[in-house]
Design an enzyme around this catalytic site. Structure first.
Site, short mmCIF file in Angstrom:
data_model
loop_
_atom_site.label_atom_id
_atom_site.label_comp_id
_atom_site.label_asym_id
_atom_site.label_seq_id
_atom_site.Cartn_x
_atom_site.Cartn_y
_atom_site.Cartn_z
N LYS A 175 0.85 -1.20 0.00
CA LYS A 175 0.00 0.00 0.00
C LYS A 175 0.88 1.25 0.00
CE LYS A 175 -3.80 -2.34 2.34
NZ LYS A 175 -4.53 -2.63 3.58
N GLN A 233 -4.24 -1.06 9.76
CA GLN A 233 -4.29 -2.41 9.19
C GLN A 233 -4.89 -3.39 10.21
OE1 GLN A 233 -3.59 -3.12 6.07
NE2 GLN A 233 -3.70 -5.34 6.17
N ASP A 255 -10.59 3.39 4.22
CA ASP A 255 -10.98 1.98 4.15
C ASP A 255 -12.50 1.83 4.01
OD1 ASP A 255 -9.09 -0.10 4.24
OD2 ASP A 255 -8.69 0.21 6.37
N1 GUN Z 1 -6.70 -6.36 6.50
C1 GUN Z 1 -6.97 -7.08 5.39
N2 GUN Z 1 -7.53 -6.29 4.45
C2 GUN Z 1 -7.59 -5.05 4.97
C3 GUN Z 1 -8.05 -3.80 4.47
O1 GUN Z 1 -8.54 -3.67 3.35
N3 GUN Z 1 -7.93 -2.75 5.30
C4 GUN Z 1 -7.42 -2.86 6.55
N4 GUN Z 1 -7.36 -1.78 7.31
N5 GUN Z 1 -6.99 -4.00 7.06
C5 GUN Z 1 -7.08 -5.08 6.24
#
Ligand code: GUN
Length: 286
Positions: free
Chosen positions: A54, A98, A121
């Site tokens: 990311k 995350q 998100d």
């Molecule tokens: N853990 C797995 N996928 C995601 C996501 O799209 N966002 C976040 N914050 N955590 C994750």
């Protein structure tokens, strides 16, 4: 018949290129670089990979990309404190914490502490609620990516039967609402659904988001259906695979997204899109 493949990598690349242009235009107009801050608590190896990807994608697109690493022993109060500081920081337009978080931290408390205007998100209940009522919100990245793929492939959803397998807050539930907003008739299936194969067989569009390797067989797919595979699993041989038995399904479906190279790349692209959107809304009218 062999299904046409949906090239998620290529579609994601075009989204990322458009975001990159948008970031450059935003920066030229405002003198501010849009910023994304990703918070990682602990040392979950899969999370480390996701977060790194990311951050790299954000930097490539021209964002001010920051990663904050906290130890696994971080308390809930410490994390809530950090979120409050990021909420107040004008250089931070998007915040992503995350998941999963260590067990001493209540995930929903942390998500609810994020300013909904920075919740790229789309997990905050305000954004989830706006998705339900149809107002402007940040769409969760994976469902947003799926919709973008379907639009790119010009899949007509109106009046079609969409079968969503999986009911998570991150994928199953929001993608069902998005498909409904495009006038599909939507069925949400889950582990207690009776005779799942028969229900899936009625789907003109099937979204598989159960997290079980190759569970959805080719014989469950209606001939010509559009199959979107959200799974990211390892099969018995250790190979990365989706929730759909791809080799079987590709003989029956009309259009199918592979794993890897399907939904996965779209998720990061939509995160960047949401972050640019967050920055644009914040400085609207400047
Ligand atoms: N853990 C797995 N996928 C995601 C996501 O799209 N966002 C976040 N914050 N955590 C994750």
């Amino acid at each position: 018949m062999t299904a046409k493949l949906i090239d998620g990598k290529a579609i994601a690349a075009s989204v990322r290129a458009a975001v990159k242009e948008g970031v450059a235009a935003f920066t030229a107009r405002t003198g501010v670089r849009p910023g994304l801050t990703v918070v990682l608590v602990g040392e979950n190896p899969a999370s480390q990979v996701y977060v790194r990807n990311k951050g790299k994608a954000a930097t490539e697109a021209g964002f001010l990309s920051r990663q904050i690493d906290l130890p696994a022993s971080t308390s809930e109060a410490e994390l809530l404190n950090l979120v409050a500081r990021l909420n107040a920081d004008d250089t931070v337009h998007g915040i992503l914490v995350q998941l999963p978080l260590p067990k001493q931290i209540d995930e929903s408390k942390v998500i609810e502490a994020i300013d909904p205007a920075k919740d790229v998100d789309g997990f905050h209940p305000v954004n989830a609620g706006r998705l339900f009522t149809g107002g402007a919100s940040f769409l969760p990245c994976t469902p947003y990516g799926i919709l973008t793929m379907l639009d790119h492939e010009k899949v007509e959803l109106k009046g079609k039967h969409a079968v969503v397998v999986g009911r998570s807050n991150i994928v199953g539930k929001p993608v069902a609402i998005l498909l409904l907003s495009r006038h599909a008739t939507v069925t949400i299936c889950h582990s207690r659904t009776v005779d799942l194969p028969s229900v899936v067989r009625t789907g003109d569009v099937v979204v598989a988001a159960v997290g079980r390797a190759e569970m959805i067989r080719g014989s469950w797919i209606k001939p010509g259906a559009v199959v979107i595979d959200v799974g990211m699993n390892r099969n018995a041989a250790g190979k990365l695979c989706g929730d759909v038995a791809f080799d079987e399904a590709t003989e029956v479906a009309g259009l199918i997204s592979p794993v890897p190279g399907g939904v996965g790349p779209m998720t990061i692209a939509m995160l960047l899109q949401n972050t640019l959107e967050a920055a644009s809304r914040r400085t609207a009218g400047r």
